[in-house]
Design a protein around this motif. Structure first.
Motif, PDB file in Angstrom:
ATOM      1  N   VAL A 190      30.307  42.800  35.589  1.00  0.00           N
ATOM      2  CA  VAL A 190      31.335  43.686  36.158  1.00  0.00           C
ATOM      3  C   VAL A 190      30.724  44.975  36.701  1.00  0.00           C
ATOM      4  CG1 VAL A 190      33.415  45.031  35.657  1.00  0.00           C
ATOM      5  CG2 VAL A 190      33.198  42.694  34.774  1.00  0.00           C
ATOM      6  N   PRO A 191      29.890  45.709  35.917  1.00  0.00           N
ATOM      7  CA  PRO A 191      29.268  46.912  36.491  1.00  0.00           C
ATOM      8  C   PRO A 191      28.372  46.610  37.686  1.00  0.00           C
ATOM      9  CG  PRO A 191      29.043  46.895  34.097  1.00  0.00           C
ATOM     10  CD  PRO A 191      29.535  45.544  34.491  1.00  0.00           C
ATOM     11  N   VAL A 192      27.646  45.484  37.642  1.00  0.00           N
ATOM     12  CA  VAL A 192      26.775  45.124  38.758  1.00  0.00           C
ATOM     13  C   VAL A 192      27.591  44.910  40.024  1.00  0.00           C
ATOM     14  CG1 VAL A 192      25.327  43.260  39.680  1.00  0.00           C
ATOM     15  CG2 VAL A 192      24.881  44.172  37.417  1.00  0.00           C
ATOM     16  N   ALA A 193      28.723  44.204  39.911  1.00  0.00           N
ATOM     17  CA  ALA A 193      29.572  43.955  41.077  1.00  0.00           C
ATOM     18  C   ALA A 193      30.117  45.265  41.645  1.00  0.00           C
ATOM     19  CB  ALA A 193      30.722  43.022  40.696  1.00  0.00           C
ATOM     20  N   VAL A 194      30.520  46.177  40.767  1.00  0.00           N
ATOM     21  CA  VAL A 194      31.064  47.465  41.220  1.00  0.00           C
ATOM     22  C   VAL A 194      29.970  48.297  41.898  1.00  0.00           C
ATOM     23  CG1 VAL A 194      32.075  49.653  40.476  1.00  0.00           C
ATOM     24  CG2 VAL A 194      32.892  47.502  39.479  1.00  0.00           C
ATOM     25  N   MET A 195      28.800  48.394  41.254  1.00  0.00           N
ATOM     26  CA  MET A 195      27.710  49.197  41.825  1.00  0.00           C
ATOM     27  C   MET A 195      27.235  48.640  43.159  1.00  0.00           C
ATOM     28  SD  MET A 195      25.253  50.408  38.676  1.00  0.00           S
ATOM     29  CE  MET A 195      24.961  48.757  38.049  1.00  0.00           C
ATOM     30  N   SER A 196      27.225  47.306  43.280  1.00  0.00           N
ATOM     31  CA  SER A 196      26.707  46.688  44.502  1.00  0.00           C
ATOM     32  C   SER A 196      27.603  46.932  45.709  1.00  0.00           C
ATOM     33  CB  SER A 196      26.535  45.173  44.289  1.00  0.00           C
ATOM     34  OG  SER A 196      25.552  44.913  43.317  1.00  0.00           O
ATOM     35  N   GLY A 197      28.843  47.340  45.474  1.00  0.00           N
ATOM     36  CA  GLY A 197      29.716  47.675  46.584  1.00  0.00           C
ATOM     37  C   GLY A 197      29.330  48.985  47.260  1.00  0.00           C
ATOM     38  N   PHE A 198      28.628  49.849  46.523  1.00  0.00           N
ATOM     39  CA  PHE A 198      28.301  51.173  47.051  1.00  0.00           C
ATOM     40  C   PHE A 198      26.794  51.426  47.134  1.00  0.00           C
ATOM     41  CE2 PHE A 198      32.434  51.269  45.051  1.00  0.00           C
ATOM     42  CZ  PHE A 198      33.215  51.841  46.038  1.00  0.00           C
ATOM     43  N   LEU A 199      26.017  50.554  46.496  1.00  0.00           N
ATOM     44  CA  LEU A 199      24.566  50.653  46.549  1.00  0.00           C
ATOM     45  C   LEU A 199      24.032  49.323  47.054  1.00  0.00           C
ATOM     46  CD1 LEU A 199      24.079  52.145  42.974  1.00  0.00           C
ATOM     47  CD2 LEU A 199      24.243  53.440  45.090  1.00  0.00           C
ATOM     48  N   ASN A 200      22.915  49.343  47.695  1.00  0.00           N
ATOM     49  CA  ASN A 200      22.338  48.078  48.132  1.00  0.00           C
ATOM     50  C   ASN A 200      22.073  47.196  46.920  1.00  0.00           C
ATOM     51  OD1 ASN A 200      19.801  46.318  48.831  1.00  0.00           O
ATOM     52  ND2 ASN A 200      20.823  46.819  50.747  1.00  0.00           N
ATOM     53  N   ASN A 201      22.474  45.929  47.002  1.00  0.00           N
ATOM     54  CA  ASN A 201      22.457  45.096  45.803  1.00  0.00           C
ATOM     55  C   ASN A 201      21.050  44.704  45.333  1.00  0.00           C
ATOM     56  OD1 ASN A 201      22.075  43.298  47.935  1.00  0.00           O
ATOM     57  ND2 ASN A 201      24.158  42.488  47.789  1.00  0.00           N
ATOM     58  N   THR A 202      20.060  44.705  46.210  1.00  0.00           N
ATOM     59  CA  THR A 202      18.711  44.313  45.787  1.00  0.00           C
ATOM     60  C   THR A 202      18.129  45.271  44.741  1.00  0.00           C
ATOM     61  OG1 THR A 202      18.290  43.216  47.899  1.00  0.00           O
ATOM     62  CG2 THR A 202      16.377  43.791  46.562  1.00  0.00           C
ATOM     63  N   PRO A 203      18.130  46.596  44.973  1.00  0.00           N
ATOM     64  CA  PRO A 203      17.614  47.491  43.929  1.00  0.00           C
ATOM     65  C   PRO A 203      18.421  47.431  42.630  1.00  0.00           C
ATOM     66  CG  PRO A 203      17.788  48.654  46.026  1.00  0.00           C
ATOM     67  CD  PRO A 203      18.464  47.342  46.203  1.00  0.00           C
ATOM     68  N   VAL A 204      19.719  47.164  42.728  1.00  0.00           N
ATOM     69  CA  VAL A 204      20.544  47.063  41.520  1.00  0.00           C
ATOM     70  C   VAL A 204      20.061  45.910  40.645  1.00  0.00           C
ATOM     71  CG1 VAL A 204      22.860  46.556  40.652  1.00  0.00           C
ATOM     72  CG2 VAL A 204      22.578  48.137  42.559  1.00  0.00           C
ATOM     73  N   VAL A 205      19.820  44.753  41.268  1.00  0.00           N
ATOM     74  CA  VAL A 205      19.344  43.588  40.523  1.00  0.00           C
ATOM     75  C   VAL A 205      17.959  43.846  39.949  1.00  0.00           C
ATOM     76  CG1 VAL A 205      18.661  41.159  40.708  1.00  0.00           C
ATOM     77  CG2 VAL A 205      20.760  41.948  41.803  1.00  0.00           C
ATOM     78  N   VAL A 206      17.101  44.449  40.762  1.00  0.00           N
ATOM     79  CA  VAL A 206      15.736  44.747  40.306  1.00  0.00           C
ATOM     80  C   VAL A 206      15.756  45.645  39.076  1.00  0.00           C
ATOM     81  CG1 VAL A 206      13.652  46.036  40.894  1.00  0.00           C
ATOM     82  CG2 VAL A 206      14.573  44.394  42.508  1.00  0.00           C
ATOM     83  N   VAL A 256      39.000  40.786  51.424  1.00  0.00           N
ATOM     84  CA  VAL A 256      38.509  39.475  50.978  1.00  0.00           C
ATOM     85  C   VAL A 256      37.561  39.640  49.791  1.00  0.00           C
ATOM     86  CG1 VAL A 256      37.269  37.378  51.643  1.00  0.00           C
ATOM     87  CG2 VAL A 256      38.694  38.564  53.314  1.00  0.00           C
ATOM     88  N   GLY A 257      36.706  40.643  49.855  1.00  0.00           N
ATOM     89  CA  GLY A 257      35.656  40.807  48.860  1.00  0.00           C
ATOM     90  C   GLY A 257      36.154  41.054  47.455  1.00  0.00           C
ATOM     91  N   VAL A 258      37.191  41.884  47.291  1.00  0.00           N
ATOM     92  CA  VAL A 258      37.669  42.228  45.945  1.00  0.00           C
ATOM     93  C   VAL A 258      38.266  41.010  45.232  1.00  0.00           C
ATOM     94  CG1 VAL A 258      39.353  43.587  44.644  1.00  0.00           C
ATOM     95  CG2 VAL A 258      37.943  44.688  46.400  1.00  0.00           C
ATOM     96  N   PRO A 259      39.248  40.297  45.842  1.00  0.00           N
ATOM     97  CA  PRO A 259      39.751  39.102  45.125  1.00  0.00           C
ATOM     98  C   PRO A 259      38.679  38.033  44.926  1.00  0.00           C
ATOM     99  CG  PRO A 259      40.688  39.240  47.345  1.00  0.00           C
ATOM    100  CD  PRO A 259      39.994  40.521  47.089  1.00  0.00           C
ATOM    101  N   ALA A 260      37.786  37.881  45.888  1.00  0.00           N
ATOM    102  CA  ALA A 260      36.708  36.891  45.733  1.00  0.00           C
ATOM    103  C   ALA A 260      35.792  37.287  44.578  1.00  0.00           C
ATOM    104  CB  ALA A 260      35.911  36.779  47.024  1.00  0.00           C
ATOM    105  N   THR A 261      35.494  38.584  44.440  1.00  0.00           N
ATOM    106  CA  THR A 261      34.632  39.056  43.360  1.00  0.00           C
ATOM    107  C   THR A 261      35.292  38.862  42.000  1.00  0.00           C
ATOM    108  OG1 THR A 261      33.592  40.691  44.810  1.00  0.00           O
ATOM    109  CG2 THR A 261      33.409  41.058  42.440  1.00  0.00           C
ATOM    110  N   ILE A 262      36.571  39.206  41.903  1.00  0.00           N
ATOM    111  CA  ILE A 262      37.294  39.056  40.630  1.00  0.00           C
ATOM    112  C   ILE A 262      37.307  37.595  40.187  1.00  0.00           C
ATOM    113  CG2 ILE A 262      39.549  39.248  39.514  1.00  0.00           C
ATOM    114  CD1 ILE A 262      40.043  41.736  41.269  1.00  0.00           C
ATOM    115  N   LEU A 263      37.711  36.705  41.099  1.00  0.00           N
ATOM    116  CA  LEU A 263      37.762  35.277  40.771  1.00  0.00           C
ATOM    117  C   LEU A 263      36.362  34.725  40.514  1.00  0.00           C
ATOM    118  CD1 LEU A 263      40.442  34.023  43.338  1.00  0.00           C
ATOM    119  CD2 LEU A 263      40.726  34.370  40.877  1.00  0.00           C
ATOM    120  N   GLY A 264      35.384  35.201  41.294  1.00  0.00           N
ATOM    121  CA  GLY A 264      34.013  34.720  41.129  1.00  0.00           C
ATOM    122  C   GLY A 264      33.418  35.103  39.788  1.00  0.00           C
TER     123      GLY A 264
END
Length: 600
Positions: free
Chosen positions: A107-123, A193-201
């Protein structure tokens, strides 16, 4: 798509997928071999529809690949300082079950990735996953791939969540500047599209991961080690563990390790009950396997008892862990570790002692050495060479370790990563941000230059570079465009079917030629489809934006998927099995929401 070049490119891409799926050979060897087929074919035929050797290997200069290389060094700085544990431990350490850990992670990763580039978040979070998996007694394979997918889903929700969204927004702005009449995309337009897809995903991943993801562990687990090390650590005065219960401190469910007793500063002994409060300078006597003892050193707020390690004449970052077996000729036989002045004698601090499968009682300093005792020592690298030929020990060997080496630099590491993410988010210059961050980690002594170099996983970089070259051949030969046009041709003049065809074609291209390349290829096709139908282009643009990021079926479509591929021990079949339902979820949400929000 009827040229032999396009069919060859498709055959090579499928060959790579199949050979990786069945583990025919090493991943980097397979990727280079498939790329070599295309290069040799071009060199022999001289065709312009396949990349030359220079073009094929240009992928190794790709900014995304170089960024990943620099991020390895950034991760090393976080690992060796314990920075990630310091920043996330208060939240993730409360997880007791797989479901709880996944919820607190995804959940925090999905939220952070909306505002930060997702590659550094995962790293930044990858080092935490291994410790989290051990704590809840599960495999990292249950966490790493969903971590990547959660970052991808979160990145779909805003224009800055992923470079793909920014690229499409720029292409759209160029069209408008050239005279197109439709409006610019808003910052949160993809969120419909992204928010409902993220919640269900995320819900799907939490529920399905226990069945659809492998639980791959080593052949020998922590609990299989017959040796029971006795280790002694001290609660740091005023540290993060003082004043907390054993349960709250996260010391109750340590994998392969348990607290035998607590020795107070006043000499009394307290039982290691879950609700027992820890006090300044408490000495904890723990018993467990070697791997668990090494992992114990990552916990902030615990120090070597009596501060023996800090009295060594070697800087902390130069020390290493060594196992040594006491021989019959050892001069300290029959003496306690304290009486024999072990640290002064060998310039090494005893971290733990194992005597077969027996459990030793009392403090380490009071243990009388016997022949065959296995000592876990903190020493300089020279100890290996000096004592390797000594009669005092039968065997001296270095222990593979991932302990915190420079805890005093943790806040520097956290600050460097935060500034890197902030700079990448505001300027979208991720390569520049990762380069400066990697150099800063070395300058601030979060890691050394040699440690940074050793941290680079060259096999991952080789596979990414080769995949970029094969993707280039798919585009240059016309194979990718041919596949997309076939799907659009099937849709006819129905706008809903055309929307579905645009989405599916983009998603397929993403898996074959990476997300940004798919976006570049499919944007003009989608615009042309909208013009041909005489409808507004916004639904088609959003479909391309979402589908270009929806890479869940192969490791190659998205950087974060490739980064967890080797670390998690995954196979291509794992991506298909776990990612296909997620792809269907995002597709259904897109086909439902897009026509409702953006009219044709």
């Amino acid at each position: 798509m009827g040229t032999w070049e396009s069919w060859l490119a498709i055959a090579v891409a499928l060959t790579l997928l199949l050979t990786l799926a069945f583990r025919v050979a090493a991943t980097d060897l397979l990727a280079l071999g498939c790329l070599a087929i295309l290069v040799v074919a071009q060199a022999i035929s001289g065709t312009t529809l396949l990349p030359t050797a220079e073009q094929a290997f240009a992928g190794y200069g790709n900014s995304g690949l170089v960024t990943v290389a620099f991020l390895f060094a950034v991760v090393t700085g976080l690992e060796f300082t314990g920075g990630t544990e310091l920043a996330t431990g208060w939240f993730l350490n409360r997880a007791k079950t797989l479901t709880g850990a996944q919820t607190r992670l995804f959940v925090p990763v999905a939220v952070m990735s909306g505002f930060l580039n997702n590659t550094p978040v995962v790293v930044a979070l990858m080092p935490v996953v291994g410790d989290l998996a051990k704590r809840i007694n599960t495999s990292t394979s249950r966490l790493l791939l969903p971590l990547s997918y959660a970052a991808i889903l979160g990145g779909m929700c805003t224009l800055m969540g992923t470079s793909t969204n920014l690229l499409i927004a720029d292409l759209n702005a160029e069209k408008i500047a050239a005279g197109a009449t439709h409006r610019q995309l808003g910052f949160f337009d993809p969120a419909w599209v992204g928010v409902p897809a993220t919640i269900l995903g995320v819900i799907y991943m939490i529920i399905a991961s226990r069945w659809l993801l492998p639980d791959r562990r080593g052949a020998i687990s922590v609990s299989d080690d017959p040796r029971q090390y006795t280790v002694e650590v001290q609660v740091e005065p005023g540290g993060p563990l003082a004043g907390r219960t054993i349960e709250d401190a996260g010391l109750r469910h340590l994998p392969g390790l348990y607290i035998a007793e607590i020795q107070r500063e006043d000499g009394t002994i307290a039982a290691a009950k879950p609700q027992e409060y820890l006090k300044d300078n408490d000495v904890l006597i723990l018993v467990g396997a070697l791997d668990s003892v090494v992992d114990l050193r990552k916990i902030r707020g615990l120090t070597t008892s009596d501060d023996q390690a800090r009295k060594l004449k070697v800087p902390a970052w130069q020390r290493t862990l060594v196992e040594a077996v006491v021989s019959p000729r050892c001069g300290l036989l029959g003496k306690t570790i304290r009486e024999g002045r072990f640290r002064s004698h060998y310039n090494a601090a005893v971290v733990a002692v194992a005597r077969g499968d027996k459990r030793l009682t009392g403090k380490l300093g009071d243990v009388r050495l016997e022949t065959g005792d296995v000592l876990l020592l903190e020493a300089s690298p020279s100890f290996l060479h000096r004592q390797g030929e000594s009669r005092d020990f039968f065997l001296v060997s270095k222990v593979k370790q991932a302990e915190i080496r420079r805890p005093e630099q943790a806040w520097y590491a956290i600050a460097i990563v935060l500034l890197m993410v902030l700079f990448a988010a505001t300027t979208q210059k991720i390569l520049c941000a990762s380069l400066v961050a990697a150099i800063a980690m070395i300058l601030f002594r979060c890691c050394t230059a040699s440690e940074a170099r050793r941290s680079i996983d060259w096999s991952i970089l080789i596979v990414i570079g080769a995949a970029i070259g094969i993707g280039s051949a798919m585009g240059q030969s016309g194979a990718a465009a041919g596949i997309a046009n076939v799907l659009l041709g099937v849709a006819g003049s129905d706008p809903i079917l055309t929307l579905a065809a645009v989405y599916l074609a983009t998603m397929l291209c993403t898996e074959l030629i990476t997300n940004n390349a798919a976006a570049m290829l499919m944007f003009p096709i989608a615009m042309g489809a909208a013009e041909g139908l005489g409808c507004a282009p916004e639904p088609m643009i959003i479909a391309v934006m979402i589908a270009a990021s929806a890479s869940f079926l192969t490791p190659f479509g998205y950087q974060t998927n490739m980064m967890v591929y080797g670390v998690g021990g995954y196979r291509v079949s794992d991506y298909v099995k776990f990612g296909l339902p997620l792809s269907i979820i995002v597709f259904v949400v897109s086909m439902t929401v897009i026509p409702l929000v953006w009219s044709f």
